[in-house]
Design a protein around this motif. Structure first.
Motif, PDB file in Angstrom:
ATOM      1  N   GLY A  42     -23.836 -23.588 -35.640  1.00  0.00           N
ATOM      2  CA  GLY A  42     -22.712 -23.563 -36.583  1.00  0.00           C
ATOM      3  C   GLY A  42     -22.969 -22.723 -37.823  1.00  0.00           C
ATOM      4  O   GLY A  42     -22.030 -22.173 -38.412  1.00  0.00           O
ATOM      5  N   LEU A  43     -24.223 -22.637 -38.244  1.00  0.00           N
ATOM      6  CA  LEU A  43     -24.524 -21.854 -39.450  1.00  0.00           C
ATOM      7  C   LEU A  43     -24.418 -20.361 -39.139  1.00  0.00           C
ATOM      8  O   LEU A  43     -24.405 -19.965 -37.971  1.00  0.00           O
ATOM      9  N   ASP A  81     -20.444 -28.586 -33.637  1.00  0.00           N
ATOM     10  CA  ASP A  81     -21.639 -29.244 -33.087  1.00  0.00           C
ATOM     11  C   ASP A  81     -21.298 -30.153 -31.913  1.00  0.00           C
ATOM     12  O   ASP A  81     -21.941 -30.118 -30.861  1.00  0.00           O
ATOM     13  N   SER A  99     -27.296 -31.011 -36.300  1.00  0.00           N
ATOM     14  CA  SER A  99     -27.947 -32.013 -37.134  1.00  0.00           C
ATOM     15  C   SER A  99     -27.969 -33.322 -36.360  1.00  0.00           C
ATOM     16  O   SER A  99     -27.208 -33.502 -35.405  1.00  0.00           O
ATOM     17  N   ASN A 154     -32.902 -29.119 -41.070  1.00  0.00           N
ATOM     18  CA  ASN A 154     -31.731 -28.724 -41.860  1.00  0.00           C
ATOM     19  C   ASN A 154     -32.127 -28.868 -43.339  1.00  0.00           C
ATOM     20  O   ASN A 154     -32.034 -27.934 -44.119  1.00  0.00           O
ATOM     21  N   ARG A 157     -30.102 -32.941 -48.366  1.00  0.00           N
ATOM     22  CA  ARG A 157     -28.699 -32.654 -48.618  1.00  0.00           C
ATOM     23  C   ARG A 157     -28.357 -32.945 -50.087  1.00  0.00           C
ATOM     24  O   ARG A 157     -28.810 -33.943 -50.652  1.00  0.00           O
ATOM     25  N   ARG A 178     -16.276 -34.119 -48.179  1.00  0.00           N
ATOM     26  CA  ARG A 178     -16.361 -33.886 -46.728  1.00  0.00           C
ATOM     27  C   ARG A 178     -17.724 -34.356 -46.257  1.00  0.00           C
ATOM     28  O   ARG A 178     -18.735 -34.081 -46.883  1.00  0.00           O
ATOM     29  N   MET A 180     -20.231 -34.977 -42.491  1.00  0.00           N
ATOM     30  CA  MET A 180     -20.350 -34.729 -41.068  1.00  0.00           C
ATOM     31  C   MET A 180     -19.657 -35.881 -40.335  1.00  0.00           C
ATOM     32  O   MET A 180     -19.371 -36.918 -40.933  1.00  0.00           O
ATOM     33  N   PHE A 201     -18.105 -28.587 -39.380  1.00  0.00           N
ATOM     34  CA  PHE A 201     -18.640 -27.634 -40.359  1.00  0.00           C
ATOM     35  C   PHE A 201     -17.796 -26.364 -40.425  1.00  0.00           C
ATOM     36  O   PHE A 201     -17.577 -25.808 -41.494  1.00  0.00           O
ATOM     37  N   GLU A 217     -21.675 -31.864 -48.922  1.00  0.00           N
ATOM     38  CA  GLU A 217     -23.107 -32.035 -49.190  1.00  0.00           C
ATOM     39  C   GLU A 217     -23.895 -31.354 -48.081  1.00  0.00           C
ATOM     40  O   GLU A 217     -23.624 -31.553 -46.883  1.00  0.00           O
ATOM     41  N   ASN A 218     -24.839 -30.515 -48.491  1.00  0.00           N
ATOM     42  CA  ASN A 218     -25.663 -29.729 -47.584  1.00  0.00           C
ATOM     43  C   ASN A 218     -26.905 -29.254 -48.324  1.00  0.00           C
ATOM     44  O   ASN A 218     -26.971 -29.369 -49.559  1.00  0.00           O
ATOM     45  N   PHE A 245     -32.599 -31.113 -37.682  1.00  0.00           N
ATOM     46  CA  PHE A 245     -31.860 -30.504 -36.570  1.00  0.00           C
ATOM     47  C   PHE A 245     -32.569 -30.920 -35.289  1.00  0.00           C
ATOM     48  O   PHE A 245     -33.756 -31.257 -35.312  1.00  0.00           O
TER      49      PHE A 245
HETATM   50  C1  TK8 Z   1     -23.867 -26.572 -38.798  1.00  0.00           C
HETATM   51  C2  TK8 Z   1     -23.968 -28.004 -39.260  1.00  0.00           C
HETATM   52  C3  TK8 Z   1     -24.470 -28.078 -40.695  1.00  0.00           C
HETATM   53  C4  TK8 Z   1     -24.472 -29.525 -41.136  1.00  0.00           C
HETATM   54  C5  TK8 Z   1     -23.067 -29.934 -41.569  1.00  0.00           C
HETATM   55  O1  TK8 Z   1     -23.459 -26.562 -37.441  1.00  0.00           O
HETATM   56  O2  TK8 Z   1     -22.208 -30.093 -40.652  1.00  0.00           O
HETATM   57  O3  TK8 Z   1     -22.827 -30.101 -42.785  1.00  0.00           O
HETATM   58  O4  TK8 Z   1     -25.368 -29.720 -42.237  1.00  0.00           O
HETATM   59  O5  TK8 Z   1     -25.774 -27.532 -40.744  1.00  0.00           O
HETATM   60  O6  TK8 Z   1     -24.842 -28.731 -38.405  1.00  0.00           O
END
Ligand code: TK8
Length: 342
Positions: A42-43, A81, A99, A154, A157, A178, A180, A201, A217-218, A245
């Motif tokens: 996803g990134l 994901d 993740s 990852n 956060r 927001r 996950m 994401f 949050e990331n 991850f």
């Molecule tokens: C990217 C995600 C991302 C994750 C999120 O596919 O969804 O916020 O931290 O890194 O997996």
């Protein structure tokens, strides 16, 4: 067995080899057979995760003398994901690296890794994730058609938002954050007083741009490399969850790989884990400095951080039965022992 049946069986084996997903039949004996692996994340392609995939690709292609050929996709090009994990289960995609949070709906015990403030340090996280406990969790993925190879990182956060500087849970009250797609994350932000929204994401940037959500949050590297400062003015170093991850491959595809190629893939996964963690930690450190130039970055005092920890403490009791009392006890005991001796 008569000749006609043998011919039929041989023809069937060739048909399976020719059309099995992810396999390119190069003719001749199986040692010349090539295996195509499509991997999606996803990134974007600036992330440590994508650079780690490129490192992994180079290892498996060179060590297999080209018998394994990988094609990499980033920025949710193959889906989010959850969709990519489902594609692995259906044999329509070979690898992905989500993740742990979006894994929990497939294997509930994975929620243990998303308990707030669980891992007090990178070293404690590595110790648990690379232990028999981490391996037992990876093995559980086989029950849902996925081979978990290793844990990548990852990272810790941190909260960003477009509304105000956040220093205590009171500053988060009512904030549309927001998260996950994982009920534990939703409940954790509700416990902090926020108004959380689960979202894939790939939809996040436009949701922040259109003010559908106030914050997200990331880790610092993701915040910087995904250009979040364009739509978020404030950050707070909450470090509320350490996100692993999981580098994974479809179980059906894995089972069809010859043993020598399985070893090449697993050895490359282990080497890429070290590469990934080192790169990811360097990026998170470097990009925090870059973010200070373009955002208001709040550094919590120990007292302020304690307020967030106190706010989310009930999550442990609430989710003990979901992740399993024994697993939770084993993980926290391993962390406590590690911190006492290091
Ligand atoms: C990217 C995600 C991302 C994750 C999120 O596919 O969804 O916020 O931290 O890194 O997996």
């Amino acid at each position: 067995m008569n000749r006609r049946i043998i011919r039929t069986l041989v023809a069937l084996c060739i048909m399976v080899a020719l059309f099995a997903p992810g396999t390119v039949f190069a003719g001749g004996a199986s040692e010349t057979q090539t295996y195509r692996i499509t991997a999606g994340i996803g990134l974007n392609d600036r992330s440590a995760q994508y650079e780690s995939l490129e490192f992994f690709k180079e290892l498996v292609e060179s060590r297999s003398n080209g018998r394994i050929q990988m094609e990499l996709f980033h920025s949710s090009q193959l889906g989010d994901d959850r969709e990519m994990m489902e594609a692995l289960q259906r044999g329509e995609q070979e690898m992905t690296c989500p993740s742990t949070a979006p894994i929990a709906p497939f294997v509930p015990e994975f929620a243990v890794f998303d308990l707030p403030f669980l891992f007090p340090s990178y070293e404690a996280a590595d110790h648990v994730l690379d232990s028999h406990i981490g391996q037992s969790m990876l093995d559980k993925l086989s029950d849902v058609g996925i081979k978990g190879l290793v844990f990548w990182e990852n990272g810790y956060r941190h909260l960003t938002n477009s509304a105000r500087a956040v220093r205590t849970p009171a500053d988060v009250r009512g904030m549309r954050v927001r998260t996950m797609e994982n009920p534990l994350h939703l409940d954790a932000w509700r416990a902090m007083g926020a108004n959380p929204t689960p979202m894939a994401f790939g939809e996040l940037f436009s949701a922040m741009q259109q003010r559908v959500v106030d914050g997200q949050e990331n880790p610092w590297g993701t915040i910087y490399l995904q250009n979040f400062p364009e739509v978020q003015g404030y950050a707070t170093d909450t470090g509320h969850i350490y996100s692993p991850f999981v580098l994974m491959i479809g179980k059906g595809y894995w089972d069809r790989l010859p043993a020598d190629l399985q070893k090449i893939v697993m050895d490359a996964a282990i080497e890429s884990r070290t590469f990934n963690r080192e790169l990811n930690r360097r990026y998170n450190e470097e990009y925090l400095e870059q973010l200070r130039d373009v955002m208001t970055v709040v550094e919590l005092t120990p007292q302020q951080r304690q307020q967030f920890q106190d706010a989310v403490q009930p999550i442990y009791r609430q989710y003990a039965s979901v992740v399993g009392e024994e697993l939770l006890r084993s993980v926290t005991a391993m962390i406590d022992e590690f911190m006492a001796n290091n």
